[in-house]
Write a protein that holds these residues in place. Sequence first.
Motif, mmCIF file in Angstrom:
data_model
loop_
_atom_site.group_PDB
_atom_site.id
_atom_site.type_symbol
_atom_site.label_atom_id
_atom_site.label_comp_id
_atom_site.label_asym_id
_atom_site.label_seq_id
_atom_site.Cartn_x
_atom_site.Cartn_y
_atom_site.Cartn_z
ATOM 1 N N GLN A 7 0.903 -1.033 -0.017
ATOM 2 C CA GLN A 7 -0.040 -0.086 0.170
ATOM 3 C C GLN A 7 0.962 1.271 -0.114
ATOM 4 O O GLN A 7 0.268 2.447 -0.236
ATOM 5 C CB GLN A 7 -0.960 0.073 1.119
ATOM 6 N N LYS A 8 2.148 1.157 0.521
ATOM 7 C CA LYS A 8 3.044 2.288 0.454
ATOM 8 C C LYS A 8 3.652 2.154 -1.036
ATOM 9 O O LYS A 8 4.353 1.055 -1.324
ATOM 10 C CB LYS A 8 3.965 2.382 1.381
ATOM 11 N N ALA A 9 4.039 3.330 -1.443
ATOM 12 C CA ALA A 9 4.919 3.462 -2.643
ATOM 13 C C ALA A 9 5.678 4.605 -3.041
ATOM 14 O O ALA A 9 5.340 5.655 -2.453
ATOM 15 C CB ALA A 9 3.872 3.136 -4.100
ATOM 16 N N VAL A 10 6.579 4.522 -3.943
ATOM 17 C CA VAL A 10 7.268 5.646 -4.241
ATOM 18 C C VAL A 10 7.072 5.989 -5.946
ATOM 19 O O VAL A 10 6.854 5.002 -6.526
ATOM 20 C CB VAL A 10 8.763 5.658 -4.044
ATOM 21 N N ALA A 11 7.317 7.052 -6.438
ATOM 22 C CA ALA A 11 6.820 7.274 -7.767
ATOM 23 C C ALA A 11 8.381 7.932 -8.492
ATOM 24 O O ALA A 11 9.016 8.651 -7.895
ATOM 25 C CB ALA A 11 5.823 8.426 -7.723
ATOM 26 N N TYR A 12 8.327 7.619 -9.638
ATOM 27 C CA TYR A 12 9.653 7.885 -10.483
ATOM 28 C C TYR A 12 9.157 8.321 -11.532
ATOM 29 O O TYR A 12 8.122 7.452 -12.594
ATOM 30 C CB TYR A 12 10.490 6.830 -10.521
ATOM 31 N N SER A 13 9.368 9.469 -12.135
ATOM 32 C CA SER A 13 8.990 10.186 -13.407
ATOM 33 C C SER A 13 10.405 10.768 -14.146
ATOM 34 O O SER A 13 11.311 11.322 -13.345
ATOM 35 C CB SER A 13 8.034 11.055 -13.303
ATOM 36 N N ARG A 14 10.532 10.788 -15.408
ATOM 37 C CA ARG A 14 11.651 11.090 -16.240
ATOM 38 C C ARG A 14 11.285 11.511 -17.504
ATOM 39 O O ARG A 14 10.577 10.753 -18.070
ATOM 40 C CB ARG A 14 12.612 10.218 -15.995
ATOM 41 N N VAL A 15 12.102 12.512 -17.953
ATOM 42 C CA VAL A 15 12.330 12.875 -19.317
ATOM 43 C C VAL A 15 13.774 12.943 -19.655
ATOM 44 O O VAL A 15 14.554 13.027 -18.754
ATOM 45 C CB VAL A 15 11.477 14.015 -19.879
ATOM 46 N N SER A 16 14.121 12.653 -20.875
ATOM 47 C CA SER A 16 15.496 12.430 -21.269
ATOM 48 C C SER A 16 16.126 13.989 -21.261
ATOM 49 O O SER A 16 17.488 13.997 -21.241
ATOM 50 C CB SER A 16 15.775 11.899 -22.665
ATOM 51 N N SER A 17 15.713 14.972 -21.795
ATOM 52 C CA SER A 17 16.275 16.297 -22.051
ATOM 53 C C SER A 17 15.193 17.442 -21.694
ATOM 54 O O SER A 17 14.029 17.249 -21.531
ATOM 55 C CB SER A 17 16.784 16.258 -23.261
ATOM 56 N N GLU A 18 15.949 18.590 -21.483
ATOM 57 C CA GLU A 18 15.126 19.896 -21.355
ATOM 58 C C GLU A 18 14.311 20.107 -22.651
ATOM 59 O O GLU A 18 13.253 20.518 -22.501
ATOM 60 C CB GLU A 18 16.074 20.955 -21.130
ATOM 61 N N GLU A 19 15.114 19.676 -23.685
ATOM 62 C CA GLU A 19 14.194 20.074 -24.935
ATOM 63 C C GLU A 19 12.965 19.045 -25.042
ATOM 64 O O GLU A 19 11.881 19.587 -25.363
ATOM 65 C CB GLU A 19 14.884 19.502 -26.095
#
Length: 193
Positions: A7-19
């Motif tokens: 029931q507990k989780a961590v979230a991870y998000s990512r994009v490769s570049s500022e562009e």
Amino acid sequence: NISKDHQKAVAYSRVSSEEQRAHGYSILAQVDIIHEFALSNNVEIIREFSEVASAMAPGRREFNNLMLFLRKHTDCKLVLVEKEDRLHRNWPDALEFQKLNVNVHLIKENKYRPAKPCSSEWLDKANNINQAHYYSLNLGEQAKKGQKKKAELGTWPSFAPLGYLNSNREIIVDESREPIIKRLFEDFATGEY
């Protein structure tokens, strides 16, 4: 596939570049997808990690912070991420992450990766990582090929250098900066700088 133990989780998000971030590959869109999933599955997100970084090679700062957090908080056994290539694009990271013994839910792909995958789950994960790595390598090759062709045609293959502007496949003088750049070169040529 979310059990009472997770029931507990961590979230991870990512994009490769500022562009990419500037052109619509939004971290915020990934975060929204993750939060919607957590809300509808009664999962509490206890920490979020987001970054603008290529995952082609090991060494992402927030990914490493995610792993440190999970090592310290062993009661958290679930990571929520939009899809596999946001988390893994290289084998060193994937293998190090596997040692954490945590489950991963790939929300957009609707896949649940258990901490101890069976052979078919491991094969699916391996195929996704290999495909993501291939995509990155191929993208780099295509970019280099395009830059080489531009150079062969006499076109500047990238962004115009300081003092110039890109304009319809040509490089033109940046008239607003021309006097400053000219002065810098003149000053440098004196040998005093």
